[in-house]
Design a protein around this motif. Structure first.
Motif, PDB file in Angstrom:
ATOM      1  N   HIS A 114     -59.211 -54.332 154.948  1.00  0.00           N
ATOM      2  CA  HIS A 114     -59.810 -54.316 156.133  1.00  0.00           C
ATOM      3  C   HIS A 114     -59.523 -55.609 156.811  1.00  0.00           C
ATOM      4  CE1 HIS A 114     -62.859 -51.128 154.901  1.00  0.00           C
ATOM      5  NE2 HIS A 114     -61.734 -50.564 155.234  1.00  0.00           N
ATOM      6  N   ARG A 115     -59.519 -56.612 156.279  1.00  0.00           N
ATOM      7  CA  ARG A 115     -59.324 -58.019 156.831  1.00  0.00           C
ATOM      8  C   ARG A 115     -57.997 -58.051 157.579  1.00  0.00           C
ATOM      9  NH1 ARG A 115     -61.782 -60.675 152.596  1.00  0.00           N
ATOM     10  NH2 ARG A 115     -59.840 -60.833 151.285  1.00  0.00           N
ATOM     11  N   LEU A 118     -57.940 -56.120 160.855  1.00  0.00           N
ATOM     12  CA  LEU A 118     -58.518 -57.085 161.801  1.00  0.00           C
ATOM     13  C   LEU A 118     -57.558 -58.326 162.210  1.00  0.00           C
ATOM     14  CD1 LEU A 118     -62.284 -57.328 160.482  1.00  0.00           C
ATOM     15  CD2 LEU A 118     -61.234 -55.793 162.345  1.00  0.00           C
ATOM     16  N   VAL A 119     -56.940 -58.815 161.322  1.00  0.00           N
ATOM     17  CA  VAL A 119     -56.239 -59.948 161.609  1.00  0.00           C
ATOM     18  C   VAL A 119     -54.918 -59.367 162.463  1.00  0.00           C
ATOM     19  CG1 VAL A 119     -54.210 -61.427 160.909  1.00  0.00           C
ATOM     20  CG2 VAL A 119     -56.600 -61.353 159.800  1.00  0.00           C
ATOM     21  N   HIS A 120     -54.344 -57.991 162.217  1.00  0.00           N
ATOM     22  CA  HIS A 120     -53.111 -57.605 162.847  1.00  0.00           C
ATOM     23  C   HIS A 120     -53.615 -57.158 164.508  1.00  0.00           C
ATOM     24  CE1 HIS A 120     -49.793 -57.991 160.364  1.00  0.00           C
ATOM     25  NE2 HIS A 120     -50.386 -57.880 159.243  1.00  0.00           N
ATOM     26  N   VAL A 121     -54.735 -56.340 164.555  1.00  0.00           N
ATOM     27  CA  VAL A 121     -55.276 -55.786 165.617  1.00  0.00           C
ATOM     28  C   VAL A 121     -55.921 -56.846 166.434  1.00  0.00           C
ATOM     29  CG1 VAL A 121     -56.784 -54.146 166.549  1.00  0.00           C
ATOM     30  CG2 VAL A 121     -55.421 -53.469 164.386  1.00  0.00           C
ATOM     31  N   HIS A 122     -56.812 -57.703 165.981  1.00  0.00           N
ATOM     32  CA  HIS A 122     -57.657 -58.332 166.846  1.00  0.00           C
ATOM     33  C   HIS A 122     -57.172 -59.720 166.958  1.00  0.00           C
ATOM     34  CE1 HIS A 122     -60.530 -55.126 167.181  1.00  0.00           C
ATOM     35  NE2 HIS A 122     -60.485 -55.072 166.242  1.00  0.00           N
ATOM     36  N   LEU A 123     -56.549 -60.465 166.042  1.00  0.00           N
ATOM     37  CA  LEU A 123     -56.203 -61.809 166.135  1.00  0.00           C
ATOM     38  C   LEU A 123     -54.825 -61.818 166.746  1.00  0.00           C
ATOM     39  CD1 LEU A 123     -57.692 -63.529 163.036  1.00  0.00           C
ATOM     40  CD2 LEU A 123     -58.466 -63.540 165.134  1.00  0.00           C
ATOM     41  N   ARG A 124     -53.695 -61.073 166.101  1.00  0.00           N
ATOM     42  CA  ARG A 124     -52.433 -60.967 166.578  1.00  0.00           C
ATOM     43  C   ARG A 124     -52.255 -60.134 168.013  1.00  0.00           C
ATOM     44  NH1 ARG A 124     -49.460 -61.048 160.637  1.00  0.00           N
ATOM     45  NH2 ARG A 124     -50.298 -63.119 160.099  1.00  0.00           N
ATOM     46  N   ALA A 129     -49.732 -49.051 166.121  1.00  0.00           N
ATOM     47  CA  ALA A 129     -48.567 -48.663 165.889  1.00  0.00           C
ATOM     48  C   ALA A 129     -47.856 -50.030 165.327  1.00  0.00           C
ATOM     49  CB  ALA A 129     -47.433 -47.939 167.129  1.00  0.00           C
ATOM     50  N   GLU A 130     -48.029 -51.050 165.996  1.00  0.00           N
ATOM     51  CA  GLU A 130     -47.355 -52.219 165.467  1.00  0.00           C
ATOM     52  C   GLU A 130     -47.960 -52.759 164.185  1.00  0.00           C
ATOM     53  OE1 GLU A 130     -46.059 -54.147 169.890  1.00  0.00           O
ATOM     54  OE2 GLU A 130     -47.990 -54.324 169.104  1.00  0.00           O
ATOM     55  N   ALA A 131     -49.261 -52.727 164.119  1.00  0.00           N
ATOM     56  CA  ALA A 131     -49.824 -53.030 163.024  1.00  0.00           C
ATOM     57  C   ALA A 131     -49.638 -52.116 161.761  1.00  0.00           C
ATOM     58  CB  ALA A 131     -51.607 -53.004 163.373  1.00  0.00           C
ATOM     59  N   GLN A 139     -50.567 -45.010 161.172  1.00  0.00           N
ATOM     60  CA  GLN A 139     -51.467 -45.338 162.204  1.00  0.00           C
ATOM     61  C   GLN A 139     -52.833 -45.072 161.924  1.00  0.00           C
ATOM     62  OE1 GLN A 139     -50.171 -44.805 166.459  1.00  0.00           O
ATOM     63  NE2 GLN A 139     -48.110 -44.919 165.452  1.00  0.00           N
ATOM     64  N   GLY A 140     -52.936 -43.869 161.302  1.00  0.00           N
ATOM     65  CA  GLY A 140     -54.486 -43.214 161.368  1.00  0.00           C
ATOM     66  C   GLY A 140     -55.253 -44.213 160.252  1.00  0.00           C
ATOM     67  N   THR A 141     -54.470 -44.802 159.410  1.00  0.00           N
ATOM     68  CA  THR A 141     -55.107 -45.496 158.181  1.00  0.00           C
ATOM     69  C   THR A 141     -55.487 -46.706 159.034  1.00  0.00           C
ATOM     70  OG1 THR A 141     -53.704 -44.546 156.574  1.00  0.00           O
ATOM     71  CG2 THR A 141     -54.620 -46.745 156.000  1.00  0.00           C
ATOM     72  N   VAL A 142     -54.759 -47.444 159.949  1.00  0.00           N
ATOM     73  CA  VAL A 142     -54.962 -48.443 160.673  1.00  0.00           C
ATOM     74  C   VAL A 142     -56.118 -48.270 161.389  1.00  0.00           C
ATOM     75  CG1 VAL A 142     -54.481 -50.089 162.523  1.00  0.00           C
ATOM     76  CG2 VAL A 142     -52.715 -49.464 160.828  1.00  0.00           C
ATOM     77  N   LYS A 143     -56.567 -47.217 162.162  1.00  0.00           N
ATOM     78  CA  LYS A 143     -57.322 -46.802 163.002  1.00  0.00           C
ATOM     79  C   LYS A 143     -58.742 -46.740 162.110  1.00  0.00           C
ATOM     80  CE  LYS A 143     -59.164 -43.329 166.163  1.00  0.00           C
ATOM     81  NZ  LYS A 143     -58.983 -42.015 166.805  1.00  0.00           N
ATOM     82  N   SER A 144     -58.505 -46.140 160.857  1.00  0.00           N
ATOM     83  CA  SER A 144     -59.663 -45.858 159.840  1.00  0.00           C
ATOM     84  C   SER A 144     -60.088 -47.175 159.537  1.00  0.00           C
ATOM     85  CB  SER A 144     -59.272 -44.932 159.019  1.00  0.00           C
ATOM     86  OG  SER A 144     -60.396 -44.934 158.109  1.00  0.00           O
ATOM     87  N   ARG A 145     -59.338 -48.110 159.177  1.00  0.00           N
ATOM     88  CA  ARG A 145     -59.561 -49.353 158.479  1.00  0.00           C
ATOM     89  C   ARG A 145     -60.251 -50.331 159.438  1.00  0.00           C
ATOM     90  NH1 ARG A 145     -54.483 -50.761 154.358  1.00  0.00           N
ATOM     91  NH2 ARG A 145     -54.707 -49.000 153.199  1.00  0.00           N
ATOM     92  N   ASN A 146     -59.550 -50.192 160.600  1.00  0.00           N
ATOM     93  CA  ASN A 146     -60.301 -50.897 161.730  1.00  0.00           C
ATOM     94  C   ASN A 146     -61.761 -50.742 162.021  1.00  0.00           C
ATOM     95  OD1 ASN A 146     -60.229 -53.181 163.975  1.00  0.00           O
ATOM     96  ND2 ASN A 146     -60.327 -51.504 165.437  1.00  0.00           N
TER      97      ASN A 146
END
Length: 160
Positions: A114-115, A118-124, A129-131, A139-146
């Motif tokens: 989860h951390r 958050l770093v990839h999506v919100h800090l970077r 898709a990039e995360a 991508q769905g895993t990124v959406k869910s974890r976020n």
């Protein structure tokens, strides 16, 4: 000059104390001190050992003081008067420290996955898709974890 080199380790310990344990700054001070001893070797040759040591310590001390002054100095005209005032809505420094502490504790309680999201999506500021490419998950895993990471952060930081 080789006499001054014999005192290098003692001088380095002294410089470490002068620089509050900053090894790089201490090394710079010692090197500059020894360079000055080398440049004035002809003048120092007639001095006894104790006077040489005192001279080395005095030079190191003066270099340390000069470095502190240089670090604190702000050239005249570099900052305008408007830059010296805090902007409207700028919080107290103590509040910022508390906020940072609360945020760090909340982040520490998240799972590493989860951390990472958050770093990839919100800090970077990466897209989903990039995360996903960077982390190596769909991508769905990124959406869910976020989603779940933000939910957990909201629980940990109710005032935010």
């Amino acid at each position: 000059m080789h006499t001054a080199l014999r005192h290098r380790s003692r001088l380095l310990r002294y410089a470490n104390r002068l620089t509050a344990g900053d090894p790089h700054r201490a090394e710079d001070i010692v090197q500059e001190t020894l360079l000055r001893a080398w440049l004035t070797a002809a003048d120092l040759d007639g001095h006894d050992e104790e006077r040489l040591i005192a001279w080395l310590y005095r030079v190191a001390h003066n270099l340390s003081v000069d470095a502190r002054r240089r670090d604190r100095a702000v050239p005249v005209g570099v900052l305008g008067d408007d830059m010296l005032r805090r902007p409207e809505g700028y919080g107290d420094l103590a509040d910022a420290v508390v906020d940072r502490h609360v945020l760090q504790r909340a982040l520490a309680r998240l799972s590493p996955e989860h951390r990472e999201v958050l770093v990839h999506v919100h800090l970077r500021d990466r897209t989903r898709a990039e995360a996903a490419r960077a982390i190596g998950v769909p991508q769905g895993t990124v959406k869910s974890r976020n989603h779940y990471a933000l939910q957990a952060m909201r629980r940990e930081m109710p005032a935010a």
